[in-house]
Motif scaffolding. Structure first.
Motif, mmCIF file in Angstrom:
data_model
loop_
_atom_site.group_PDB
_atom_site.id
_atom_site.type_symbol
_atom_site.label_atom_id
_atom_site.label_comp_id
_atom_site.label_asym_id
_atom_site.label_seq_id
_atom_site.Cartn_x
_atom_site.Cartn_y
_atom_site.Cartn_z
ATOM 1 N N GLN A 149 -0.968 15.581 -4.189
ATOM 2 C CA GLN A 149 -0.236 14.704 -2.962
ATOM 3 C C GLN A 149 0.711 13.943 -3.553
ATOM 4 O O GLN A 149 0.626 12.981 -4.605
ATOM 5 N N VAL A 150 1.983 14.113 -2.845
ATOM 6 C CA VAL A 150 3.073 13.212 -3.220
ATOM 7 C C VAL A 150 2.757 11.707 -2.536
ATOM 8 O O VAL A 150 2.707 12.036 -1.267
ATOM 9 N N PRO A 151 3.142 10.784 -2.999
ATOM 10 C CA PRO A 151 3.099 9.501 -2.192
ATOM 11 C C PRO A 151 4.441 9.672 -1.300
ATOM 12 O O PRO A 151 5.519 9.668 -1.606
ATOM 13 N N LEU A 152 4.108 9.515 0.040
ATOM 14 C CA LEU A 152 5.314 9.625 0.952
ATOM 15 C C LEU A 152 5.626 8.295 1.776
ATOM 16 O O LEU A 152 6.838 8.177 2.234
ATOM 17 N N SER A 211 0.768 -1.034 0.094
ATOM 18 C CA SER A 211 -0.083 0.023 0.011
ATOM 19 C C SER A 211 0.759 1.226 0.019
ATOM 20 O O SER A 211 2.204 1.012 0.515
ATOM 21 N N GLU A 212 0.327 2.378 -0.513
ATOM 22 C CA GLU A 212 0.690 3.647 -0.622
ATOM 23 C C GLU A 212 0.233 4.694 -0.022
ATOM 24 O O GLU A 212 -1.156 4.539 0.078
ATOM 25 N N SER A 213 0.677 5.923 0.527
ATOM 26 C CA SER A 213 0.084 6.933 1.279
ATOM 27 C C SER A 213 0.739 8.025 1.088
ATOM 28 O O SER A 213 1.970 8.431 1.103
ATOM 29 N N GLN A 247 1.853 16.056 4.669
ATOM 30 C CA GLN A 247 1.741 15.692 3.393
ATOM 31 C C GLN A 247 2.437 16.642 2.669
ATOM 32 O O GLN A 247 3.009 17.598 3.386
ATOM 33 N N MET A 248 2.781 16.365 1.428
ATOM 34 C CA MET A 248 3.553 17.273 0.659
ATOM 35 C C MET A 248 2.720 17.199 -0.676
ATOM 36 O O MET A 248 2.073 16.409 -1.241
ATOM 37 N N LEU A 249 2.667 18.458 -1.285
ATOM 38 C CA LEU A 249 1.932 18.979 -2.671
ATOM 39 C C LEU A 249 2.949 19.078 -3.682
ATOM 40 O O LEU A 249 4.078 19.739 -3.460
ATOM 41 N N HIS A 250 2.878 18.523 -4.511
ATOM 42 C CA HIS A 250 3.793 18.868 -5.938
ATOM 43 C C HIS A 250 2.751 18.928 -7.106
ATOM 44 O O HIS A 250 1.917 18.344 -7.292
ATOM 45 N N LYS A 251 2.825 20.254 -7.661
ATOM 46 C CA LYS A 251 1.975 20.818 -8.661
ATOM 47 C C LYS A 251 0.430 20.741 -8.117
ATOM 48 O O LYS A 251 -0.267 20.436 -8.857
ATOM 49 N N ASN A 252 0.429 20.886 -6.755
ATOM 50 C CA ASN A 252 -1.009 20.718 -6.035
ATOM 51 C C ASN A 252 -1.600 19.510 -6.164
ATOM 52 O O ASN A 252 -2.801 19.432 -5.781
ATOM 53 N N GLY A 282 9.240 21.197 3.084
ATOM 54 C CA GLY A 282 7.911 21.432 2.429
ATOM 55 C C GLY A 282 6.702 20.502 2.920
ATOM 56 O O GLY A 282 5.733 20.287 2.079
ATOM 57 N N LEU A 283 6.807 20.009 4.176
ATOM 58 C CA LEU A 283 5.811 19.147 4.489
ATOM 59 C C LEU A 283 4.670 20.090 5.167
ATOM 60 O O LEU A 283 4.867 21.061 5.928
#
Ligand SMILES: C[S@@+](CC[C@H](N)C(=O)[O-])C[C@H]1O[C@@H](n2cnc3c(N)ncnc32)[C@H](O)[C@@H]1O
Length: 261
Positions: A244-247, A215-217, A237-242, A227-228
């Motif tokens: 969510q990035v899998p962390l 699983s990924e979250s 969480q982290m956003l990339h180009k608005n 940047g969290l």
């Protein structure tokens, strides 16, 4: 360059800083706080009476949290300082656990015991050059029917931080401080290796393990990257180009057959 020695020195030095950090909050741990987070607690389930091998245990908080839950735990780590501090923490709390100083990839050569569970989490695989050797340590340390649980930071986040997603033959060598809030600017040389998720899964499959959960979250329990943003009830969480990035990602695998070493 002897990469193992380089990383051992770096983790010896980081351990001194980590012990005193709010990030690891040893005082509340001593008062009974568990250092384990919901993702790994969900995978681990009820560990009472189980034998557990905890790989890359750092200075032992997760290992001792598992012992507090009734497991019989052995923690392994490369850093002599981390093992020394883990033993001190264990003694100060009167908790039963065993700590062994070893490279996880070579642990297989000194270990005779097989465990119900092998567990490892958060910031572990990037320190290892050879995932085949790591996966063989995992498989050979498990009883037949035993389970392996991994919760790891997601490799896509490494990619966004400027590292390769795909494995390379040579490690990245960086001069880095540490991730705890009390880092005073002191840096250490560290060698890290990129591991794609398919490389991790392939290594476990080749070692004879059957993958049962993947699983990924987008939420991490740890505030340890730039940047969290904290989302109450979920984590960081982290956003990339608005988006969510899998962390983090999780894998559970079962040993279904005994391969000869
Ligand atoms: C980010 S920490 C693991 C954190 C862990 N989740 C915890 O309990 O805090 C990474 C650990 O891996 C250990 N390590 C690095 N390379 C290793 C190796 N080749 N074999 C065993 N341990 C290693 C380091 O000493 C360090 O304690």
């Amino acid at each position: 360059m002897n990469y193992l020695e380089v990383n051992k020195d770096a983790w010896d030095s980081r351990t001194d800083t980590h012990i005193k950090s709010e990030f690891y909050d040893v005082e509340s741990f001593k008062k009974g706080r568990s250092s384990l987070n919901p993702p790994e607690l969900k995978l681990l389930g009820d560990v009472k009476g189980k034998s557990i091998l905890h790989l890359q245990c750092h200075f032992g908080q997760d290992t001792l949290s598992l012992a507090r839950m009734g497991a019989n735990v052995t923690g392994v780590d490369l850093s002599s300082k981390a093992i020394e501090q883990a033993n001190l923490l264990k003694e100060s709390l009167g908790i039963d656990a065993t700590f062994v100083e070893s490279d996880v990839c070579q642990f297989d050569q000194i270990n005779q015991k097989q465990f119900d569970i092998v567990f490892t989490s958060y910031g572990v695989l990037c320190w290892l050059s050879d995932l085949s050797a790591w996966a063989n340590t995992v498989a050979n340390s498990l009883k037949c029917g035993g389970k392996f649980h991994l919760v790891e930071f997601h490799s896509v986040n490494d990619l966004l931080s400027g590292y390769s997603y795909f494995p390379k033959s040579e490690p990245d060598i960086d001069e880095e401080g540490t991730y705890t809030e009390n880092c005073d600017g002191t840096t250490s040389t560290m060698a890290t290796w990129s591991h794609s998720i398919s490389e991790v899964i392939s290594a476990l499959l080749a070692a004879g393990l059957k993958i049962e959960v993947f699983s990924e979250s987008p939420y991490s329990p740890y505030n340890c990257f730039d940047g969290l943003e904290y989302i109450p009830g979920y984590g960081y969480q982290m956003l990339h180009k608005n988006q969510q990035v899998p962390l983090i990602y999780s894998i559970s695998a079962r040993k279904i057959t005994d391969k000869l070493k």
